[in-house]
Structure formats: structure tokens, C-alpha cells
Enzyme design. Sequence first.
Site, PDB file in Angstrom:
ATOM      1  CG  ASP A   1      15.758   9.998  27.295  1.00  0.00           C
ATOM      2  OD1 ASP A   1      16.849  10.504  27.017  1.00  0.00           O
ATOM      3  OD2 ASP A   1      15.361   9.807  28.458  1.00  0.00           O
TER       4      ASP A   1
ATOM      5  CG  ASP B   1      13.529   8.040  32.242  1.00  0.00           C
ATOM      6  OD1 ASP B   1      14.515   8.599  31.718  1.00  0.00           O
ATOM      7  OD2 ASP B   1      13.081   8.344  33.355  1.00  0.00           O
TER       8      ASP B   1
ATOM      9  CG  ASP C   1      18.231   9.322  30.099  1.00  0.00           C
ATOM     10  OD1 ASP C   1      18.935  10.336  30.008  1.00  0.00           O
ATOM     11  OD2 ASP C   1      17.242   9.234  30.860  1.00  0.00           O
TER      12      ASP C   1
ATOM     13  CB  CYS D   1      -0.912   0.018   1.220  1.00  0.00           C
ATOM     14  SG  CYS D   1      -2.098  -1.341   1.299  1.00  0.00           S
TER      15      CYS D   1
END
Length: 767
Positions: free
Chosen positions: A662, A658, A479, A73
Amino acid sequence: MAEISADLTSAAKPAAEDRATPPLCCPAGMAVELAQIDDSGLRASDFAEQLRQHEDGSESLTLVVQNLHCPSCIRSIESAVEKKAGLLKARVNLSTRRLALRWDPKQTTAEPLLAAVEARGYRLVPLDPDQLESAEAAEGRELLRAMAVAGFAASNVMLLSVAVWSGLAADMGPATRTLMHWVSAMIALPAVAYAGRPFFRSALTVLRSGHTNMDVPISLAVILAAGMSLSETLRGSEHVFFDASVMLLFFLLIGRFLDLRLRGRARSAAENLTALKATAATVVAADGSLRSLPINRLKPGMTVAVAAGERIPMDGEVLSGRSEVDASLLTGESLPQPVHEGAAVYAGTVNGGGALRIAVTALPDESLLAEIVRLMESAEQSRDRYVRLADRVARLYAPVVHLLAAATFGGWLALSSQPWQDSLMIAIAVLIITCPCALGLAVPAVQVAAVGRLMKQGILVKSADALERLAQVDTVVFDKTGTLTRGCPSLQNAGSVDPALLALAADIARHSRHPLARALSRAAAGTNRHLSVQEHAGDGLSTEIDGRTIRLGRRGWCGVDDGSADAAMELWLSGGDFAPQRFTFNDAPRADAAEVITALRARGIAVELLSGDRSGVVGQLAEDLGIEIWRGDCRPADKIARLEDLKAEGRRTAMIGDGLNDAPALATAFASLSPAEAADVSQIAADIVFQGERLSPVVEAIGTARRARGLVFQNFGLAMLYNLIAVPIAVAGFVTPLIAAAAMSGSSIIVTANAMRLNLKSRNEGA
């Protein structure tokens, strides 16, 4: 702010310019029945709010394609507009079902481009996540109903077939056998007509476009087997093959439903950023009066009032007031940031202290939050380049099956004296025995086993292709706050502080919700004395005791020499008949952080640390955990720039974070993981979300992904080996459709059983 915006925009360009090359796996324009096209088409008024104008004079628009189904598609939509005059870019995102168009308004407008897409059978609507979710839910319900019907029919027809097989050995009478066949037909034919609709629609539409896909041989085998079975029943023959039709549908519907469920979990994080945007702002008029205006009516130069606890509506500069702003979602910094007159503040952050008057400095579409949204959309767009191995193999596999079955029918018809019915039955056997059921289950069966294994350990796999990408990762970027650390400061020097001063500080800190104050009050019992405490936004807390002003807060405000402090977080207590007392805090790493980093390196995976926190804090943590490559004070664009550098070096990177800062990096990385306590936007952007206080799920996920990838290749090998053995036997005419159905089902069972071996591996086995 202009520099930040420019950096973010430049970081987004490489991802946005990637070109997808999806495989042929379904027909263009499929599912038109699910969403009828409006005769009038889209008008300019339908998408006026979504239309964006760029500095180079071009315009762009992003809409939702309601009935977008699969990678072919994508090719159909992009090819429909790519030759239009004035078009600069056309990108389709399969996971978010978005169409992004950019054009030169001097040569064209949006209407001809959208009309070309709608002419291919696609329904375009303005961005509305609720409509997209509703369409996917409807498709899932349709597949589930079809699977239930096919399963019911398969079980009942197989019971009747067993009776017929037994009767053939025990001289069952022709009348009884014919009755059994008619009962089977009454069950199987309606079930095939209903449960086969997803495949029949796909095959019919793709044939109309002059192409083929995996659904064509499936549809042919099912229809021919059911049709010949009906013909044989009318003739009173001994053998019919209704069971082959419904069993084939049942197996394939299971795979398609599971694939839809996995793919449906991959939501665009950008769609969920709307929760971070204020819907209205309190504007200060020239006469000092206040009025509420929608965000989209704010202009640079306006003054807005933001009360304590409210979300800042727009990027701006503080005109008056002092406060602390929770910018953790943007910067990753674990502590609220003090702001004062002249400080820059950003949309989406929360004013946690005193009232502020802010001068608007950017239009709504130019805010840092808006740039993050566009950054994430560009990063998600680049993921369309990923092509699953099963679809690539099936691209050539399906037409080969058609040609082989046709050649078998023609060969037997021309070179033997058998009637055409027998030649057709041999061709049907070839179609069934070579049907790509095992091939179609090769990936989903392993995915189900791997996802189930990880889910039992609190690891949620959201993206259907996440494990295959994670298996190829050779670099992990962490992180800091809330990822390598717990995101919860704790008092470090309680043992070296005078208990009386510690109790006094705890009594004062109890009156504030500042993270360090809360950590201090948790660490000490206090005396529960009644104090009248005043909070000074950005500075600290003060109270009066015996005529003295006691302060608890930042070192400069407490009268301590405001020289450079070390990396530790701190509060100072001063003002009494005691020397100023320093309280130091630390955001401790997760209990198994060092162990996980060691385990990753043992698997040949490089480890880096990128954080928006202060460089001193980040460097200390990197030293404690043995991470050699690290960087602090990172903005979202800085993280993306580093990921792009790693990509240019040929590295395949997994990002683990988190916060909102990020989220763009999570979307940019080759694979991404996020802890369950992370911000919602990061959980949505990540491919995998893990539960618990430990980081060991990262190692488990990578190990499971690598083993799953090996099993996928094994399954492909088993599927090919099965065909190499079974096809010549079927072409030679030694296999009936009934035996072919059994062999086909057996190959699927073997592939599934091989996938289940993943659960036999011990949890901590190396990959």
C-alpha cells in the site's frame, strides 16, 4: 517479473513528470552558514553507487540537499540547471530534501550539473538519511533557542514598558525614564540581533537575488524599530519601541518553529525501505560450496541459499525446496504463500518454512522492492505541486507593504513640515501594523489547534499540509487486510465441529506458528496431549496416532477433492477413523467498519476497496460492508493505476492502507492515512496515522480537516479586514509604533483565538 517491473515503471511516470510550481517564501541559497560548501565540490567517486543507467541510455542521480529550506529554494535549484545542455529532468523534493537529476551522458556528465547547484549555495551529499535528520534537528534547535531568547526579552521589556507608560501619567522624571529605556535597550538589542537571525539571513539573501519575501518587511520593521528606539533613547525622548521588535520576533518564531516540526514529520518512506533489504546473500558456487556476497554483487543466473527465517535477498525462481513465504508486505495477502520448485519469489519477503535454493533473475536495481522504492519517490515528487494559500497570498503582499511604507515616508516628508524622524516613525508604524504576522499565523494557528485536537484522539498528523489536502477529499480507497479488517483470522465454525476433533486439531495446531494454526489453537482448549508433530512447508502438519497419520492442512494435501473452494480461509483434518473435517476462518472487519463507510457516504464521499487478497475474500467483505466498487488480487501498480484513473476523473482521493504493497499508493494519493499497527514503511508514507481498533478516526480526521480549512479562510479574511482598517489609520499618522505593535499583536491573538474555536466543536459533529 519483467511485466510487473514494466507495470510499476509505467505507473510511476505520470507522478514523476508532474512539474512543481512553488511559491516565493524564502531566499535561494539560505542557510549557507549552517553547512559550508566543500571547495572541491562533489566528484564522481562520491556518488558512483547512486548513479543509475536507464534503458534509453540516459543516466540519473539522486542526492540530498542538506540546506534546502523552502519552496523558493526549489525554484532556485531547478533554474540553476534547467538550461544546461543534456539535462533531461531536474526535480527537487522539499519534504525529503532530495534532488533528482537525469541527463544524456552523450552531452554532459553529472559534475557540471552539481557544480551549478553548489554555486547557488547548496550542499549536496550522497543519500544518507542520518545526515538529513541531523541537519533538520540543528535547524529546529536554532529556532527553539531564538524563540526562547525572544520570549525572555519580550516579557522583560514589556514589564519595563508598563512602568514607563505608568510613569508618563504619574510624572516620572526624565532621568528615571531614560534609565528604563537604556535597560530595555540592553535587553532588547542583543535579543533582536540573536533571535532575528533566521529572518535577517533570509531577507539579506533574497534581496541579493533581486527578489522579496515575507521576511523582508519583518526584518525592516524589527531593525527600524530597534534602531529608532536606540536613536530616541540617545535623544532622551519619551517613547521607544523596543517591545515592538522583540514581541514581533517572538510571535513569528513560534509559527516558524511549529511549521518546521510539522514538516519534519513528513519523512520519505523510501528511505526506510532499507530495513527490508538483505545486506548480503549466501551464494552457492558451482562446486557446491557456500560463500557470502554483498547484494550489489549478485548477478542473474547465480544461485543463492535462503534458510528458514531469512529474508530473500533478490527476485528469483525457486530451484529446490518447499516453503511458505511471508509476502504480506508486498501483496497484502494475510496468509503465508506456499512456494515450490519453479515459483517466483521477491526481494524483501521472508522465508518462513524450509530451506530454499533460488536462482537470481534480476539485478538489485530491477527487483520488485527497488521498483516500489522508485515508485514511491516519484509519487512523493508530485506532491511539490501543492502550494499553501498563505504563501501564495504573501507572494504579492510583501512588496505591497514595502511600497506602502516607502510612500508613507516620502509623502509625509514632502507634504508636511514634520522632521524626518517623525516621518520615519510613521513609516515604521505602517511596517509594523501591516506586518504579515496575522497572515503568517493564519495557517499554523489552525494547524496547531487541529493537530492537538486529533492527537488527543490518537490521530497523529505527520505532514504540515495534510489537513488542507484531506479537507478536499471526495473519494476514500480502503485496503482490506489490517485496514478494514483486523488482520487476525478467527475460527468461524467451532460450534458445528465435534469437540473431540476440535481438541485434536488444536493439539496439532499448537506446534505451528502459521496464522490459521494459531487461530485454531486459540479457539479450542485442546487436551495438552504429547504429540510428535512434523510441519510440511506449504502443506500443513502431520502426526502419528495409533498407527494412523493424521494431517492438518490444505485440502489437497489432506486427501480432500482439490476443487475450487469458496471464499473462506480453511484448514482440513483427515487421516483418522472420521470423515475429513473442515475448519473455516474469517478475518473479521473492524467493529465500526460499516458505520464508518455509512458516515463517509453521508458526507458525500465515495468509497472503494482495493486489496492484494483473493478476489473471493475481497468480494465477500465488500458485500458485507456495502461497498459497490472493489477489486482483489491487486499489485502495487494496480492500486496506483486506479488512483491515477480517479485523478484523471478529477477526483481527490484518500488512500487508507497498512502494508508495503500500500505504501506507493499512500504516497500517490492526494491524502493518505494508515493505522498505527501498520508496517513501518506505510506509517511513514502516510500523512496521518491513527491509533486503536476502530476506523472512526478516519471520519474524525476528515471532519476536523474540513472545519480547519474553513477556519483558515476565516483567518485570512480577518487578517485582510484588519489591514483594510488599520493601514489607512497608520498612513494618516494617527498610530504610533507602540500602538501599531499592540494592534499587530492583537490581530495575531484574534487569529489564534479563532483557530482555537476548532476545539469547541463536538467530536462527532458533521462537516
